[in-house]
Design an enzyme around this catalytic site. Structure first.
Site, PDB file in Angstrom:
ATOM      1  N   ARG A 163       0.819  -1.227   0.000  1.00  0.00           N
ATOM      2  CA  ARG A 163       0.000   0.000   0.000  1.00  0.00           C
ATOM      3  C   ARG A 163       0.849   1.272   0.000  1.00  0.00           C
ATOM      4  O   ARG A 163       0.490   2.277   0.621  1.00  0.00           O
ATOM      5  CB  ARG A 163      -0.954   0.038   1.206  1.00  0.00           C
ATOM      6  CG  ARG A 163      -1.959  -1.080   1.258  1.00  0.00           C
ATOM      7  CD  ARG A 163      -2.965  -1.020   0.107  1.00  0.00           C
ATOM      8  NE  ARG A 163      -4.010  -1.996   0.302  1.00  0.00           N
ATOM      9  CZ  ARG A 163      -3.916  -3.275  -0.087  1.00  0.00           C
ATOM     10  NH1 ARG A 163      -2.826  -3.696  -0.719  1.00  0.00           N
ATOM     11  NH2 ARG A 163      -4.913  -4.106   0.126  1.00  0.00           N
ATOM     12  N   SER A 237     -10.576   0.218   3.406  1.00  0.00           N
ATOM     13  CA  SER A 237      -9.780   0.021   4.627  1.00  0.00           C
ATOM     14  C   SER A 237      -9.217   1.356   5.087  1.00  0.00           C
ATOM     15  O   SER A 237      -8.536   2.032   4.319  1.00  0.00           O
ATOM     16  CB  SER A 237      -8.607  -0.920   4.356  1.00  0.00           C
ATOM     17  OG  SER A 237      -9.090  -2.139   3.870  1.00  0.00           O
ATOM     18  N   GLU A 333      -4.233   4.140   6.061  1.00  0.00           N
ATOM     19  CA  GLU A 333      -3.976   3.895   4.637  1.00  0.00           C
ATOM     20  C   GLU A 333      -4.506   5.074   3.825  1.00  0.00           C
ATOM     21  O   GLU A 333      -3.976   5.420   2.771  1.00  0.00           O
ATOM     22  CB  GLU A 333      -4.692   2.593   4.221  1.00  0.00           C
ATOM     23  CG  GLU A 333      -4.565   2.284   2.755  1.00  0.00           C
ATOM     24  CD  GLU A 333      -5.381   1.074   2.322  1.00  0.00           C
ATOM     25  OE1 GLU A 333      -5.359   0.043   3.024  1.00  0.00           O
ATOM     26  OE2 GLU A 333      -6.051   1.176   1.281  1.00  0.00           O
TER      27      GLU A 333
HETATM   28  C1  LIG Z   1     -15.228   0.415  -0.951  1.00  0.00           C
HETATM   29  C2  LIG Z   1     -13.754   0.600  -1.183  1.00  0.00           C
HETATM   30  C3  LIG Z   1     -12.946  -0.504  -1.369  1.00  0.00           C
HETATM   31  C4  LIG Z   1     -11.566  -0.345  -1.591  1.00  0.00           C
HETATM   32  N1  LIG Z   1     -10.805  -1.461  -1.777  1.00  0.00           N
HETATM   33  C5  LIG Z   1      -9.475  -1.332  -1.999  1.00  0.00           C
HETATM   34  C6  LIG Z   1      -8.663  -2.496  -2.215  1.00  0.00           C
HETATM   35  O1  LIG Z   1      -9.151  -3.627  -2.239  1.00  0.00           O
HETATM   36  N2  LIG Z   1      -7.326  -2.310  -2.404  1.00  0.00           N
HETATM   37  C7  LIG Z   1      -6.761  -1.070  -2.415  1.00  0.00           C
HETATM   38  O2  LIG Z   1      -5.531  -0.992  -2.599  1.00  0.00           O
HETATM   39  N3  LIG Z   1      -7.506   0.045  -2.227  1.00  0.00           N
HETATM   40  C8  LIG Z   1      -8.845  -0.053  -2.026  1.00  0.00           C
HETATM   41  N4  LIG Z   1      -9.609   1.068  -1.828  1.00  0.00           N
HETATM   42  C9  LIG Z   1      -8.958   2.396  -1.812  1.00  0.00           C
HETATM   43  C10 LIG Z   1      -9.018   3.136  -3.176  1.00  0.00           C
HETATM   44  O3  LIG Z   1     -10.093   2.678  -3.948  1.00  0.00           O
HETATM   45  C11 LIG Z   1      -7.732   2.964  -3.995  1.00  0.00           C
HETATM   46  O4  LIG Z   1      -6.626   3.427  -3.253  1.00  0.00           O
HETATM   47  C12 LIG Z   1      -7.796   3.725  -5.330  1.00  0.00           C
HETATM   48  O5  LIG Z   1      -6.665   3.434  -6.122  1.00  0.00           O
HETATM   49  C13 LIG Z   1      -7.896   5.235  -5.147  1.00  0.00           C
HETATM   50  O6  LIG Z   1      -8.178   5.782  -6.416  1.00  0.00           O
HETATM   51  P1  LIG Z   1      -8.793   7.235  -6.569  1.00  0.00           P
HETATM   52  O7  LIG Z   1      -8.766   7.579  -8.004  1.00  0.00           O
HETATM   53  O8  LIG Z   1     -10.116   7.301  -5.902  1.00  0.00           O
HETATM   54  O9  LIG Z   1      -7.721   8.079  -5.760  1.00  0.00           O
HETATM   55  P2  LIG Z   1      -7.964   9.431  -4.948  1.00  0.00           P
HETATM   56  O10 LIG Z   1      -8.639   9.114  -3.658  1.00  0.00           O
HETATM   57  O11 LIG Z   1      -8.588  10.447  -5.813  1.00  0.00           O
HETATM   58  O12 LIG Z   1      -6.460   9.851  -4.655  1.00  0.00           O
HETATM   59  C14 LIG Z   1      -5.649   9.084  -3.810  1.00  0.00           C
HETATM   60  C15 LIG Z   1      -4.257   9.733  -3.765  1.00  0.00           C
HETATM   61  O13 LIG Z   1      -3.664   9.651  -5.057  1.00  0.00           O
HETATM   62  C16 LIG Z   1      -3.381  10.951  -5.570  1.00  0.00           C
HETATM   63  N5  LIG Z   1      -3.676  10.891  -7.012  1.00  0.00           N
HETATM   64  C17 LIG Z   1      -4.830  10.496  -7.590  1.00  0.00           C
HETATM   65  N6  LIG Z   1      -4.707  10.510  -8.937  1.00  0.00           N
HETATM   66  C18 LIG Z   1      -3.454  10.931  -9.205  1.00  0.00           C
HETATM   67  C19 LIG Z   1      -2.729  11.172 -10.408  1.00  0.00           C
HETATM   68  N7  LIG Z   1      -3.265  10.974 -11.615  1.00  0.00           N
HETATM   69  N8  LIG Z   1      -1.450  11.619 -10.314  1.00  0.00           N
HETATM   70  C20 LIG Z   1      -0.876  11.826  -9.107  1.00  0.00           C
HETATM   71  N9  LIG Z   1      -1.516  11.624  -7.933  1.00  0.00           N
HETATM   72  C21 LIG Z   1      -2.787  11.175  -7.983  1.00  0.00           C
HETATM   73  C22 LIG Z   1      -4.267  11.898  -4.791  1.00  0.00           C
HETATM   74  O14 LIG Z   1      -3.721  13.201  -4.750  1.00  0.00           O
HETATM   75  C23 LIG Z   1      -4.295  11.223  -3.428  1.00  0.00           C
HETATM   76  O15 LIG Z   1      -3.125  11.537  -2.704  1.00  0.00           O
HETATM   77  C24 LIG Z   1     -10.998   0.948  -1.616  1.00  0.00           C
HETATM   78  C25 LIG Z   1     -11.827   2.071  -1.439  1.00  0.00           C
HETATM   79  C26 LIG Z   1     -13.186   1.900  -1.231  1.00  0.00           C
HETATM   80  C27 LIG Z   1     -14.064   3.114  -1.079  1.00  0.00           C
END
Ligand SMILES: Cc1cc2nc3c(=O)[nH]c(=O)nc-3n(C[C@H](O)[C@H](O)[C@H](O)COP(=O)(O)OP(=O)(O)OC[C@H]3O[C@@H](n4cnc5c(N)ncnc54)[C@H](O)[C@@H]3O)c2cc1C
Length: 337
Positions: A163, A237, A333
């Site tokens: 992570r 998580s 996380e």
């Molecule tokens: C119901 C649920 C289940 C989940 N299950 C998992 C799982 O099984 N495994 C897991 O690893 N995670 C899980 N997650 C967490 C999350 O979905 C992941 O971490 C996902 O990759 C986040 O993507 P996002 O686009 O929403 O990121 P955001 O929340 O928009 O951003 C996360 C971080 O990345 C940065 N960021 C985003 N896009 C970029 C970019 N293009 N360039 C540079 N920085 C960027 C942001 O500034 C921030 O710091 C879960 C979340 C939920 C709500």
């Protein structure tokens, strides 16, 4: 450019946070334009994908939010049975995985139904059901926000870990990820050894599963276990599973014989944070509109009108109580904004 915009639709905790400036990034020209504009002078900037791994602490974000909306997926045949797939950062992760699975390409099926966008997937090296993005990652293309230069990062430069990656640590906020290249297999080797994947596949009545079956099985399991952010605000998580030395685990095991942990390499054990939280008495707990999910102790939820500070304060209470009971410090996380 929009001013004073609510970020409620853009964060899965459903927090009604206002942002001073919000701009949609549909292609690289958009970023170049913004960089040359006066808006770039604001001190705080935030790149946002699906907002599924962020907790906004304040009700007002006094900065510029870049909403990643660039699109595009291209597939290139490689020698052997591999393909290289390039996906733009603004592509929806689940849609991208579904498309690869439907094409029969292997490698991403265990990462089905993770919310968010492609660009965030290397940020914390997303992982689920025994697979992490690093297992299929080839390279990413990014813009250095300080200089405007375009830079490629190979896997070896990303410092992927559990992570985490260099983008979540030393280089946090410095690079805007534009697209990610993955290597997928045309003759998939399935990874069914994690959790209840095999049981779900046999429950589905499948004898010889393919990537689509695995993806459906994992989606079924996830739906049964995890709250849907569209129904109830959450970011998956909230804490990482803590990794401790085998000797620490042995001590804990003597005191708490049913403690859950998985042995890793290097004499370390990954403890189930959900078990620690549950045994500290928090599963299903609720204070006002913030709580621990009834079936999944690792997931903090917003029942409606919780603020970021409410959720953060609640998380810190959990952290303190787990520390007092087990001597283990849980590390969030979720990214605090
Ligand atoms: C119901 C649920 C289940 C989940 N299950 C998992 C799982 O099984 N495994 C897991 O690893 N995670 C899980 N997650 C967490 C999350 O979905 C992941 O971490 C996902 O990759 C986040 O993507 P996002 O686009 O929403 O990121 P955001 O929340 O928009 O951003 C996360 C971080 O990345 C940065 N960021 C985003 N896009 C970029 C970019 N293009 N360039 C540079 N920085 C960027 C942001 O500034 C921030 O710091 C879960 C979340 C939920 C709500």
């Amino acid at each position: 450019m929009r001013r004073n915009v609510t970020l409620k639709p853009y964060n899965t905790f459903g927090l009604d946070v206002m942002a001073a400036y919000v701009v949609s990034v549909n292609d690289i020209n958009d970023i170049e334009r913004i960089r040359k504009s006066g808006y770039w002078q604001v001190e705080k900037k935030l790149i946002l994908g699906g907002g599924s791994n962020c907790l906004f602490l304040d009700d007002y974000y006094e900065g510029l939010v870049l909403l990643m909306n660039n699109k595009g997926i291209s597939i290139n045949e490689l020698t052997g049975d591999r393909v290289m797939v390039s996906a733009a950062a603004g592509e929806d992760w689940t849609g991208f995985v579904q498309r690869m699975v439907a094409s029969g390409y292997g490698g991403l099926e265990n990462l089905s139904m993770i919310p968010g966008k492609v660009g965030a997937s290397p940020m914390q090296n997303v992982g689920a059901y025994g697979v992490e993005v690093k297992d299929v990652f080839y390279r990413l293309h990014a813009m250095d926000l300080e200089t405007g230069k375009l830079v490629d990062f190979e896997a070896s430069e990303c410092e992927f870990g559990y992570r985490t990656s260099v983008f979540k640590t030393e280089l946090h906020g410095r690079y805007l990820i534009l697209s990610v290249d993955f290597i997928l297999q045309k003759q998939p080797v399935l990874n069914l050894n994690y959790g209840s994947i095999k049981e779900e596949i046999s429950r589905m009545g499948i004898q010889n599963p393919g990537v689509l079956d695995v993806s459906i099985a994992i989606s079924n399991i996830r739906r049964s276990k995890l709250p849907d952010p569209l129904q109830i605000g959450n970011a998956g998580s909230f804490f990482k599973n803590p990794v401790v030395h085998q000797l620490v685990f042995d001590d804990l095991k003597r005191e708490f014989p049913d403690i859950v942990g998985h042995s890793d390499k290097n004499q370390t054990v990954k403890l189930a944070a959900g078990w620690l939280i549950e045994k500290a008495g928090w599963k299903g707990a609720r204070v006002g509109d913030v709580g621990v999910h009834q079936h999944q102790a690792l997931v903090l939820v917003n029942y409606g009108s919780a603020t970021g500070r409410d959720i953060f304060g609640f998380a810190m209470e959990i952290q303190q109580s787990v520390k007092e009971k087990f001597g283990i410090v849980l590390e969030p996380e979720v990214n605090m904004i």
